[in-house]
Design a protein around this motif. Sequence first.
Motif, PDB file in Angstrom:
ATOM      1  N   ASP A 162       0.917  -1.246   0.116  1.00  0.00           N
ATOM      2  CA  ASP A 162      -0.060  -0.146   0.123  1.00  0.00           C
ATOM      3  C   ASP A 162       0.872   1.284  -0.180  1.00  0.00           C
ATOM      4  OD1 ASP A 162       1.052   0.256   2.675  1.00  0.00           O
ATOM      5  OD2 ASP A 162      -0.746  -0.419   3.709  1.00  0.00           O
ATOM      6  N   GLY A 163       0.162   2.582  -0.194  1.00  0.00           N
ATOM      7  CA  GLY A 163       0.708   3.636   0.188  1.00  0.00           C
ATOM      8  C   GLY A 163       1.773   3.770   1.113  1.00  0.00           C
ATOM      9  N   ILE A 164       1.397   3.329   2.304  1.00  0.00           N
ATOM     10  CA  ILE A 164       2.301   3.834   3.541  1.00  0.00           C
ATOM     11  C   ILE A 164       3.449   3.101   3.654  1.00  0.00           C
ATOM     12  CG2 ILE A 164       2.257   3.699   5.970  1.00  0.00           C
ATOM     13  CD1 ILE A 164       0.212   5.377   5.099  1.00  0.00           C
ATOM     14  N   GLU A 165       3.551   1.678   3.150  1.00  0.00           N
ATOM     15  CA  GLU A 165       4.589   1.137   3.029  1.00  0.00           C
ATOM     16  C   GLU A 165       5.473   1.568   1.757  1.00  0.00           C
ATOM     17  OE1 GLU A 165       7.773  -1.727   3.607  1.00  0.00           O
ATOM     18  OE2 GLU A 165       6.148  -1.120   4.903  1.00  0.00           O
ATOM     19  N   ALA A 166       4.872   1.869   0.656  1.00  0.00           N
ATOM     20  CA  ALA A 166       5.664   2.451  -0.423  1.00  0.00           C
ATOM     21  C   ALA A 166       6.503   3.866  -0.042  1.00  0.00           C
ATOM     22  CB  ALA A 166       4.659   2.808  -1.574  1.00  0.00           C
ATOM     23  N   LEU A 167       5.910   4.610   0.671  1.00  0.00           N
ATOM     24  CA  LEU A 167       6.401   5.697   1.380  1.00  0.00           C
ATOM     25  C   LEU A 167       7.513   5.542   2.243  1.00  0.00           C
ATOM     26  CD1 LEU A 167       3.106   7.860   2.220  1.00  0.00           C
ATOM     27  CD2 LEU A 167       5.012   8.789   1.139  1.00  0.00           C
ATOM     28  N   ARG A 168       7.349   4.595   3.127  1.00  0.00           N
ATOM     29  CA  ARG A 168       8.675   4.120   3.712  1.00  0.00           C
ATOM     30  C   ARG A 168       9.867   3.632   2.855  1.00  0.00           C
ATOM     31  NH1 ARG A 168       4.532   1.327   6.965  1.00  0.00           N
ATOM     32  NH2 ARG A 168       4.035   2.626   8.695  1.00  0.00           N
ATOM     33  N   ARG A 169       9.493   2.929   2.067  1.00  0.00           N
ATOM     34  CA  ARG A 169      10.539   2.444   1.119  1.00  0.00           C
ATOM     35  C   ARG A 169      11.262   3.558   0.064  1.00  0.00           C
ATOM     36  NH1 ARG A 169       7.872  -2.707  -1.592  1.00  0.00           N
ATOM     37  NH2 ARG A 169       9.606  -2.368  -3.103  1.00  0.00           N
ATOM     38  N   LEU A 170      10.234   4.444  -0.389  1.00  0.00           N
ATOM     39  CA  LEU A 170      10.853   5.563  -1.120  1.00  0.00           C
ATOM     40  C   LEU A 170      11.741   6.407  -0.511  1.00  0.00           C
ATOM     41  CD1 LEU A 170       7.473   6.460  -2.665  1.00  0.00           C
ATOM     42  CD2 LEU A 170       9.477   5.762  -3.758  1.00  0.00           C
ATOM     43  N   ARG A 171      11.662   6.497   0.967  1.00  0.00           N
ATOM     44  CA  ARG A 171      12.633   7.480   1.751  1.00  0.00           C
ATOM     45  C   ARG A 171      13.671   6.863   1.783  1.00  0.00           C
ATOM     46  NH1 ARG A 171       9.848   8.892   7.378  1.00  0.00           N
ATOM     47  NH2 ARG A 171      11.734  10.191   7.591  1.00  0.00           N
ATOM     48  N   GLU A 172      14.085   5.502   1.360  1.00  0.00           N
ATOM     49  CA  GLU A 172      15.293   5.176   1.468  1.00  0.00           C
ATOM     50  C   GLU A 172      16.114   5.107  -0.090  1.00  0.00           C
ATOM     51  OE1 GLU A 172      14.771   0.829   2.311  1.00  0.00           O
ATOM     52  OE2 GLU A 172      13.816   1.324   4.162  1.00  0.00           O
ATOM     53  N   LEU A 173      15.664   6.025  -0.947  1.00  0.00           N
ATOM     54  CA  LEU A 173      16.272   6.011  -2.136  1.00  0.00           C
ATOM     55  C   LEU A 173      16.950   7.207  -2.267  1.00  0.00           C
ATOM     56  CD1 LEU A 173      13.165   5.489  -4.785  1.00  0.00           C
ATOM     57  CD2 LEU A 173      14.884   3.792  -3.827  1.00  0.00           C
TER      58      LEU A 173
END
Length: 216
Positions: A66-77
Amino acid sequence: MADAPRIRVLLVDDHQVVRRGLRTFLEVQEDIEVVGEAADGDEGVACAEELRPDVILMDVKMPGTDGIEALRRLRELTNPARVLVVTSFTEQRTVVPALRAGAAGYVFKDIAPDALAGAIRSVHAGHVLLQPEVAEALLAAQDDRSASASRPGALTDREREVLGLIADGRSNREIARALVLSEKTVKTHVSNILMKLDLSDRTQAALWAVRHGMTN
């Protein structure tokens, strides 16, 4: 505006009709370019890595990631895009995790088209953008776990000024101009504010300032 670089936008929503509607509207904006689409969080993160958009329009509730997990992963980029959540979910249990996961803005799908374009530009410029109902939900959810250590008196006069401008939605560049400081100095002040108030990001800092009557 035509000579300025266009804002590269990635659409992440599991409903094709929503993506199509967003693309149709955004493609007529001279300063905005839709560079890709994704139907879930996994695909959204992969597209973000490949396409390097400036801004991602992200739904919260999607199948799979979902969007919440995607947000967390995007921060690692490296150099992650700014994420503007565009959703129909207004509940506190959705708003708060999204903002804590790193969303730079949160708006509802019934937002007027011109207002959405303005939101994209604002988020791209470094501002925090929340519709009033979203700000209320986040304020209601904040606890006082660090109240004793996060009183206004913990800040210097300059940090108070910077915090007030953050609450006004100003970017570091705009704060630097307003206070006649370098952007590097402003960044240092922002870091000190977050550390002293035990906050994780500018969104929480802005809402903290509103809650404590420190807006300009």
